[in-house]
Structures are given as C-alpha cells and as structure tokens.
Design an enzyme around this catalytic site. Structure first.
Site, PDB file in Angstrom:
ATOM      1  N   SER A 142       7.545 -15.942 -39.148  1.00 20.62           N
ATOM      2  CA  SER A 142       7.608 -16.371 -40.549  1.00 20.62           C
ATOM      3  C   SER A 142       8.677 -17.431 -40.775  1.00 20.62           C
ATOM      4  O   SER A 142       9.630 -17.564 -40.001  1.00 20.62           O
ATOM      5  CB  SER A 142       7.908 -15.171 -41.456  1.00 20.62           C
ATOM      6  OG  SER A 142       6.973 -14.147 -41.244  1.00 20.62           O
ATOM      7  N   GLN A 143       8.522 -18.131 -41.902  1.00 22.45           N
ATOM      8  CA  GLN A 143       9.513 -19.109 -42.356  1.00 22.45           C
ATOM      9  C   GLN A 143      10.841 -18.374 -42.623  1.00 22.45           C
ATOM     10  O   GLN A 143      10.844 -17.306 -43.229  1.00 22.45           O
ATOM     11  CB  GLN A 143       8.971 -19.722 -43.643  1.00 22.45           C
ATOM     12  CG  GLN A 143       9.837 -20.760 -44.269  1.00 22.45           C
ATOM     13  CD  GLN A 143       9.368 -21.070 -45.686  1.00 22.45           C
ATOM     14  OE1 GLN A 143       8.309 -20.611 -46.116  1.00 22.45           O
ATOM     15  NE2 GLN A 143      10.163 -21.829 -46.395  1.00 22.45           N
TER      16      GLN A 143
END
Ligand code: SAH
Length: 222
Positions: A71-72
C-alpha cells in the site's frame, strides 16, 4: 536500523502534509507521534521487489507480484492511526502482502496476527519479518474471511484488501470497544474506508472515512 535517509524524511513530511489535507475526510489533522515514529523506523525498501528500492520512499503503492501491491505509505499511516493502538494491544491484519503494514503495526502494538491467502507471499513476508527482527508478528496462510479464531479476541482488526461487505467472523473476533478499519466496495472501483467500533450489543458501528483503492478480498464476499 539507523537514521532515516533524506528520501525517507521527505516521505514522512509528505505524509504529514497529506494528513493535514485530508482532515475533512479523517477528522485528524496529524497522526500520533507513535505512528509517525513507526513510519520512520520501518525500512520500506526491505519490503519491495528487488530493483524497486529506489522507489520505496515515494508516496505510492508498488507491485509485489501475484497482482498484489504494497500500500501507499500515507494509507498505511492513516489506517494505523485510526486503530489508536496501545503497546499491549493484539491486532489482527487481513492481507499480509509484503508484511510492511504488519511491521508498522508491530511498532505500535503488542502482537500482530496477519493472514494471507497466497502461500508464497505469506512465506516470503514471514521470512522477511523474521530477518528484520519483527518477532511479535505471526503469519498464517489462509482465508482472511475466517479471521484467526484460535487467537481471538483481538483489540483491533485491520483489513488491507476490499470485500463487498464486512465479514461476520471479523466482527465476532473483535473485542467489545475494539476498532476495525476496512475498505468496502466493488473490485476495481474506488472503495470507501470504514472505521468501526464494536458495541456492547456485538454490532460494529462503522463510519465512512476516505475513498481508497485496494485489491479485492478474494473468496466469500468477493
Ligand atoms: N498489507 C499489505 C498490502 C495488502 S495487498 C502490505 O503491507 O504489503 C492485499 C493482500 O490481501 C494481497 O496480498 C492479497 O493476496 C491478500 N488477500 C486477498 N484476499 C485475501 C483473503 N481472502 N485472505 C487473506 N488475504 C487475502
């Protein structure tokens, strides 16, 4: 693990800026010191694919193989912050992926139980977490829709893949008063990140927060 590099410090500043910019969605203009310290300590370059290390401290998701992503960093920070964890808390994570989010959770809680459906990803994440000394994280290969009943109940639950609806088992395995953060919505569309608290009646009271984009939670409820 040493001091964060210049790129890593720039990423931390960007996360702080994005926290301010998204206050209207999250109700939080800054993340806790413990969460930001965790984001500073965990070496994200150890969790990306060989060759991607140079992009590890850019605020975006990256492919990790099998069509899955790490994920970011801003999303990892906001989801971790939402759980308001304490040092003795036991956390269930669904969707181990690279193990990065599990490592961040380990920095701010007591024990992390993380479930991954793709066996090779689970094995690689487990080996990586052992190598980096994250001994309070346990990895299980299995279907996260079932949670991890043997280790329940949990103080908090984080789901990092999107189902169409909240799996019942995850609510059952959460303590009363415990918090859950989970993206809900159709695959390949933008989903909504929900933050819920389990009430005395055993039901989850969940509120919408941010629009997000996660891979689907496969299996039941897909
Ligand atoms: N938290 C991860 C990123 C999540 S990517 C990290 O920090 O790197 C979403 C992950 O959820 C993928 O690895 C995918 O294989 C996994 N997943 C999808 N459906 C699942 C299910 N039913 N049970 C467990 N894991 C699942």
């Amino acid at each position: 693990m040493g001091e964060p590099t210049k790129e890593h410090r720039r990423l931390l500043a960007e996360i702080e800026g994005e926290a301010r910019d998204t206050k209207c969605w999250t109700g939080r203009e800054a993340f806790s010191g413990a969460v930001m310290e965790a984001m500073a300590r965990v070496p994200r370059h150890e969790f990306v694919r060989p060759g991607d290390e140079a992009a590890a401290y850019v605020n975006r998701p990256l492919g990790i193989g099998h069509g899955q992503t790490i994920s970011q960093p801003y999303i990892v920070a906001v989801m971790t912050d939402f759980l308001d964890l304490g040092p003795a808390d036991r956390v269930l994570e669904i969707g181990t992926g690279s193990g990065y989010q599990a490592a961040v959770l380990a920095e701010v809680s007591g024990r992390v139980y993380t479930v991954e459906v793709i066996e090779s990803l689970a094995r690689a994440a487990d080996a990586r977490l052992r190598r980096l000394g994250y001994d309070t994280v346990e990895v299980l290969t299995g279907d996260g829709n079932q949670g991890w009943p043997e280790e329940a109940p949990f103080d908090a639950v984080m789901v990092t893949a999107a189902p169409r609806a909240i799996p019942d088992a995850l609510v059952e395995q959460l303590k009363v008063g415990g918090r859950m953060v989970i993206p809900i919505g159709r695959a390949h569309w933008t989903q909504t990140l929900y933050l819920g608290v389990k009430g005395e009646d055993g039901k989850l009271r969940a509120n919408k927060t941010l629009p997000v984009a996660f891979v689907p939670l496969v299996g039941k409820g897909e």
